[in-house]
Design an enzyme around this catalytic site. Structure first.
Site, PDB file in Angstrom:
ATOM      1  N   ASP A  63    -101.658 -24.813  16.771  1.00 14.66           N
ATOM      2  CA  ASP A  63    -102.754 -24.844  17.751  1.00 14.66           C
ATOM      3  C   ASP A  63    -103.420 -26.219  17.797  1.00 14.66           C
ATOM      4  OD1 ASP A  63    -103.481 -23.833  15.073  1.00 14.66           O
ATOM      5  OD2 ASP A  63    -105.531 -23.972  15.804  1.00 14.66           O
ATOM      6  N   GLY A  81    -107.720 -19.250  19.924  1.00 15.43           N
ATOM      7  CA  GLY A  81    -108.548 -19.529  21.099  1.00 15.43           C
ATOM      8  C   GLY A  81    -109.792 -20.321  20.751  1.00 15.43           C
ATOM      9  N   GLY A 108    -119.567 -20.221  15.719  1.00 15.02           N
ATOM     10  CA  GLY A 108    -119.419 -20.891  17.013  1.00 15.02           C
ATOM     11  C   GLY A 108    -120.039 -22.280  17.081  1.00 15.02           C
ATOM     12  N   ARG A 147    -115.333 -21.855  19.270  1.00 12.88           N
ATOM     13  CA  ARG A 147    -116.626 -22.566  19.311  1.00 12.88           C
ATOM     14  C   ARG A 147    -116.525 -23.714  20.308  1.00 12.88           C
ATOM     15  NH1 ARG A 147    -116.902 -26.744  14.347  1.00 12.88           N
ATOM     16  NH2 ARG A 147    -114.680 -27.020  14.018  1.00 12.88           N
TER      17      ARG A 147
HETATM   18  P1  AMP Z   1    -109.333 -25.600  13.764  1.00 12.34           P
HETATM   19  O1  AMP Z   1    -108.664 -25.399  12.452  1.00 12.34           O
HETATM   20  O2  AMP Z   1    -110.623 -26.369  13.694  1.00 12.34           O
HETATM   21  O3  AMP Z   1    -108.416 -26.152  14.777  1.00 12.34           O
HETATM   22  O4  AMP Z   1    -109.793 -24.162  14.271  1.00 12.34           O
HETATM   23  C1  AMP Z   1    -108.939 -23.073  14.262  1.00 12.34           C
HETATM   24  C2  AMP Z   1    -109.557 -21.887  14.962  1.00 12.34           C
HETATM   25  O5  AMP Z   1    -110.795 -21.518  14.369  1.00 12.34           O
HETATM   26  C3  AMP Z   1    -109.875 -22.107  16.424  1.00 12.34           C
HETATM   27  O6  AMP Z   1    -109.613 -20.918  17.079  1.00 12.34           O
HETATM   28  C4  AMP Z   1    -111.333 -22.439  16.407  1.00 12.34           C
HETATM   29  O7  AMP Z   1    -111.960 -22.159  17.641  1.00 12.34           O
HETATM   30  C5  AMP Z   1    -111.844 -21.518  15.314  1.00 12.34           C
HETATM   31  N1  AMP Z   1    -113.083 -21.998  14.691  1.00 12.34           N
HETATM   32  C6  AMP Z   1    -113.213 -23.025  13.834  1.00 12.34           C
HETATM   33  N2  AMP Z   1    -114.489 -23.185  13.455  1.00 12.34           N
HETATM   34  C7  AMP Z   1    -115.207 -22.214  14.087  1.00 12.34           C
HETATM   35  C8  AMP Z   1    -116.587 -21.844  14.118  1.00 12.34           C
HETATM   36  N3  AMP Z   1    -117.521 -22.490  13.399  1.00 12.34           N
HETATM   37  N4  AMP Z   1    -116.930 -20.792  14.891  1.00 12.34           N
HETATM   38  C9  AMP Z   1    -116.025 -20.126  15.615  1.00 12.34           C
HETATM   39  N5  AMP Z   1    -114.722 -20.423  15.635  1.00 12.34           N
HETATM   40  C10 AMP Z   1    -114.298 -21.459  14.873  1.00 12.34           C
HETATM   41 MG    MG Z   2    -108.016 -26.631  16.505  1.00 11.87          MG
END
Ligand code: AMP
Ligand code: MG
EC number: 2.7.7.-
Length: 485
Positions: free
Chosen positions: A254, A92, A128, A95
């Protein structure tokens, strides 16, 4: 006295209304000292937004989600996903927020979405937030992809928040305003499926059909047709990545859209010396998402999508699986055909040329490039000059001149169309060293190199004098991108 232009933005709540189980009403974090770093004026125009109004404090508040128009209902979207092969039932928007849907001047709906807007119930211990560098990276690379004609989410703006974020060091924080034809992902379908609620799954599939693959609605089996459309769109997308040397870096389910747009520019990079085992991401330990593995990774993700869609494909599982397997089986032929068609265009090959001859020529070229560690972008672009009689710039890039000459002679005998080649082979891609240089300067407060790089990559096919360093391969050596959070 000047009057600030009024900001009128109509933001819909289509996703939140259609799929409330996957939409968590939420608010963006306050921004202590917001400063607009980049605004995408051509994109604003496509969305019918007044760029001058977006520059006002009211506009910047919209672009950071701190003040949204009446009637807007920002939500954090729920999704699941396989990350590096492992299933996570609850990812989900940790951030990010979907502010709502805008209607473009083309009459179509677009998501206006934020990244770096603060913690949500999906944050799982992370902060976030996002840092200026990675958000500007997404901005410049997605602009480059768009200019290259590759389907992608777009970046509307990057705003520095004035809040430092803790990474390997304290870094300036930022919010990216992102625009996409939707944020429906393979992981969204996995989430809906995991709830066990087939009605939710059906509503999600209906939304994907309505927004991205409307022809599927008229098919005999709309949900199977949807799946086939996603398979085709992803085969085409990944072929386009391969043709320009793009390495996505984090092809988790995702991060794969149902629309067929490239999404989530984290540890992505452009390969320079041609080598299928190239990868850049520090978190991709086994090189799962290396350049040459991208079609396989996409196919794997599409198998996960099929599993999630099974209840909609047929009333009994055996028939559903048979239909899914058959549809997924078309990924490879689609991908191979898209890749070959792309290479035929890149090499300016005549229409009538036999596919096997074309394929042989491409395979031998790629072997030549790999054996000699030749920069993909500059070599292929230099070929049009060779087609016009000046093989110098191409030969200069290859050590094994006998092999290069043999290939060039074979290819030139086919009378390649040099002008057509120049329309599809970029001179300028966002090269890793230039991106790093621009982001380092921007993080320290100097936006000039970033702005220049954006201007360069927005017109990738036009050679412009004075921009030689943007067309040249960077220094050889290992280049690593960090997760980009
Ligand atoms: P990503 O690999 O960037 O697509 O992120 C994968 C998951 O990690 C997603 O659910 C993002 O919302 C969460 N996420 C990545 N970076 C952060 C962050 N700094 N704070 C909160 N959630 C994060
Ligand atoms: Mg992502």
């Amino acid at each position: 006295m000047s009057v600030a232009p009024a900001l009128t933005v109509a933001l819909g709540d289509r996703f939140a209304t259609a799929l409330p189980e996957m939409a968590l009403p939420w608010q963006a974090a306050e921004t202590p000292d917001p400063r607009l770093l980049a605004l995408n004026e051509p994109l604003a125009a496509d969305l019918g937004l007044d760029a001058d109004a977006l520059r006002t404090p009211e506009g910047v508040a919209l672009l950071t989600g701190t003040a949204v128009p009446e009637g807007a209902r920002p939500v954090a979207q729920a999704y699941a996903g396989h990350q590096f092969g492992y299933y996570n039932p609850r990812l989900g928007d940790g951030r990010a927020l979907l502010l709502g849907e805008l209607t473009g001047v083309d009459g179509r709906p677009y998501d206006l979405h934020l990244k770096g807007s603060g913690r949500t119930p999906f944050s799982r211990g992370a902060d976030g937030y996002a840092a200026v560098g990675p958000m500007l990276r997404e901005y410049v690379v997605s602009e480059a992809m768009h200019a290259l004609g590759i389907p992608t989410t777009r970046s509307l703006a990057v705003v520095a928040t004035g809040r430092p974020v803790r990474r390997e060091a304290l870094l300036p924080g930022a919010v990216l305003a992102r625009v996409a034809s939707s944020h429906l992902r393979v992981g969204s379908v996995q989430f809906a499926r995991a709830t066990g609620d087939d009605d939710l799954l059906r509503r999600l599939a209906d939304e994907a059909i309505a927004r991205h693959h409307p022809a599927a609605a008229d098919a005999e089996q709309p949900y199977l047709a949807l799946y086939e459309e996603v398979v085709a769109a992803q085969a085409d997308l990944v072929a386009r990545w391969m043709l320009v040397g793009f390495v996505h870096g984090v092809m988790n389910t995702d991060n794969m859209t149902l629309s067929g747009e490239t999404i989530d520019y984290g540890p992505c990079a452009f390969m320079e010396a041609y080598a299928p085992d190239t990868w850049f991401s520090s978190v991709d330990e086994g090189g799962r998402y290396r350049y040459g593995n991208q079609p396989l990774a996409a196919e794997w993700n599409l198998a996960r999508l099929a599993e999630a869609l099974l209840p909609l494909l047929a009333s009994d599982q055996e028939s559903a699986v048979a239909l899914a397997v058959e549809a997924l089986g078309r990924f490879r032929p689609f991908f191979d055909a898209a890749l070959l068609a792309g290479w035929r265009a890149k090499l300016g090959l005549p229409d009538g040329l036999d596919d096997d001859v074309a394929r042989g020529l491409v395979d031998d070229l790629l072997a030549l490039l790999q054996d000699n560690r030749v920069d993909l972008t500059s070599f292929v672009r230099a070929l049009s000059r060779a087609a016009r009689g000046d093989a110098g710039p191409a030969r200069e890039l290859v050590l094994d001149l006998a092999a290069a000459d043999a290939w060039l002679e074979r290819w030139r005998a086919l009378a390649p169309d040099a002008d057509a080649m120049d329309r599809v082979n970029p001179v300028y891609v966002p090269r890793n060293a230039l991106v790093e240089e621009a982001l380092t300067a921007a993080t320290a407060g100097d936006l000039a190199p970033f702005e220049r790089l954006v201007e360069v990559v927005r017109r990738p096919f036009d050679v412009r004098p004075g921009l030689e360093r943007y067309a040249a391969p960077g220094p050889e050596g290992p280049f690593v991108t960090y997760c980009g959070t």
